[in-house]
Design a protein around this motif. Sequence first.
Motif, PDB file in Angstrom:
ATOM      1  N   ARG A  85       0.705  -1.353   0.032  1.00  0.00           N
ATOM      2  CA  ARG A  85      -0.332  -0.112   0.133  1.00  0.00           C
ATOM      3  C   ARG A  85       1.345   1.634  -0.245  1.00  0.00           C
ATOM      4  O   ARG A  85       1.949   1.401   0.789  1.00  0.00           O
ATOM      5  N   VAL A  86       0.579   2.536   0.211  1.00  0.00           N
ATOM      6  CA  VAL A  86       1.197   2.820  -1.115  1.00  0.00           C
ATOM      7  C   VAL A  86       0.128   4.753  -0.484  1.00  0.00           C
ATOM      8  O   VAL A  86      -0.102   4.409  -0.554  1.00  0.00           O
ATOM      9  N   ILE A  87       1.089   4.666   0.232  1.00  0.00           N
ATOM     10  CA  ILE A  87       0.891   6.095   1.434  1.00  0.00           C
ATOM     11  C   ILE A  87       1.548   7.066   1.549  1.00  0.00           C
ATOM     12  O   ILE A  87       2.309   7.232   1.846  1.00  0.00           O
ATOM     13  N   TYR A  88       0.290   8.679   1.614  1.00  0.00           N
ATOM     14  CA  TYR A  88       0.971   9.968   1.561  1.00  0.00           C
ATOM     15  C   TYR A  88       0.337  10.377   3.063  1.00  0.00           C
ATOM     16  O   TYR A  88      -1.064  10.557   3.524  1.00  0.00           O
ATOM     17  N   MET A  89       1.295  10.356   3.617  1.00  0.00           N
ATOM     18  CA  MET A  89       1.359  11.315   5.063  1.00  0.00           C
ATOM     19  C   MET A  89       0.824  12.863   4.583  1.00  0.00           C
ATOM     20  O   MET A  89       1.607  13.527   3.974  1.00  0.00           O
ATOM     21  N   SER A  90      -0.462  12.756   5.179  1.00  0.00           N
ATOM     22  CA  SER A  90      -0.901  14.282   5.277  1.00  0.00           C
ATOM     23  C   SER A  90      -2.111  14.562   6.157  1.00  0.00           C
ATOM     24  O   SER A  90      -3.160  13.677   6.230  1.00  0.00           O
ATOM     25  N   PRO A  91      -2.149  15.951   6.214  1.00  0.00           N
ATOM     26  CA  PRO A  91      -3.349  15.536   7.571  1.00  0.00           C
ATOM     27  C   PRO A  91      -4.749  15.937   6.094  1.00  0.00           C
ATOM     28  O   PRO A  91      -5.972  15.893   7.237  1.00  0.00           O
ATOM     29  N   ARG A  92      -4.920  16.097   5.489  1.00  0.00           N
ATOM     30  CA  ARG A  92      -6.166  15.478   4.667  1.00  0.00           C
ATOM     31  C   ARG A  92      -6.430  14.872   5.127  1.00  0.00           C
ATOM     32  O   ARG A  92      -7.745  14.138   4.712  1.00  0.00           O
ATOM     33  N   GLY A  93      -5.600  13.791   5.513  1.00  0.00           N
ATOM     34  CA  GLY A  93      -6.067  11.759   5.181  1.00  0.00           C
ATOM     35  C   GLY A  93      -7.197  11.738   6.660  1.00  0.00           C
ATOM     36  O   GLY A  93      -7.359  12.043   7.167  1.00  0.00           O
TER      37      GLY A  93
END
Length: 260
Positions: A85-93
């Motif tokens: 799984r490819v995850i972008y660390m983001s306050p939108r998540g």
Amino acid sequence: MRFDIMTVFPDLVETVLGESIMGRAQKNGFIEVHAHNIRDYTTNKHRKTDDTPYGGGAGMLMTPQPIYDCFKAVEAQIPEENSRRVIYMSPRGRVLNHTIAEELSSYDNLILLCGHYEGVDQRILDLIVDEEISIGDYVLTGGEIPACILVDCVSRLKEGVLAAEECYENESIASGLLEYPQYTRPPVFMGLEVPEILLSGDHAKVDAWRLAEAKELTRKMRPDLYAAYMEAHPEPPPKPKRTRRKKEAVDEKEAVDEPS
Ligand SMILES: C[S@@+](CC[C@H](N)C(=O)[O-])C[C@H]1O[C@@H](n2cnc3c(N)ncnc32)[C@H](O)[C@@H]1O
């Protein structure tokens, strides 16, 4: 389980995850953590990895090319049959919690993208990212600390990372309740005594005390968790006071039987 972290500050994540239990878990082969410097993949002659946003606005945005090439290099190291799984660390998540950590711990590979400055070009998210995950409703300067938090909380669910399974199963949140108060030596500190029951050696009583304390603490501090716990563990209704009822029934029967 293997974690690949794409970042412009690889030393930061290596330092944090190289220490203590995470460091030991890597040395003992229970997890693998690889930090990849996005800057190593830029084709820009000044080794730039960011630029001003189209349409104007404050700050800099991470450009897509170095991230994409970094991702392709990471992807080439992962066996095709592995779940990933490819995850972008983001306050939108989605906001990270124990359930999400459990879900993520079932993958063979997690590839984490750390943003910096104002974040990353949207096309990178469209091209390579499966999901955005936040560590809470606040904004940090970069995704490195969030990535370390995710690696830590997912790793400690993997066998071998902690000394014994119960280490996390009885802990706050995983058990459904917040943890009861814990004490160690000395028995009296600054005039405050360890609750007597913990020194009694009576394990059943200690367990009952801990459960009661955990419930009370959860009820006060996290009513949402408490309500969910009580729904899953309904308490049996109080036992009827049989002797009194029986006596009342006998009295009633006698009253009815009595000739008028
Ligand atoms: C200053 S933030 C960018 C915030 C972005 N402009 C926005 O408003 O959503 C820089 C980077 O820090 C990381 N970050 C900041 N707060 C985070 C959070 N709560 N959870 C996960 N990552 C976070 C993300 O990787 C983000 O790209």
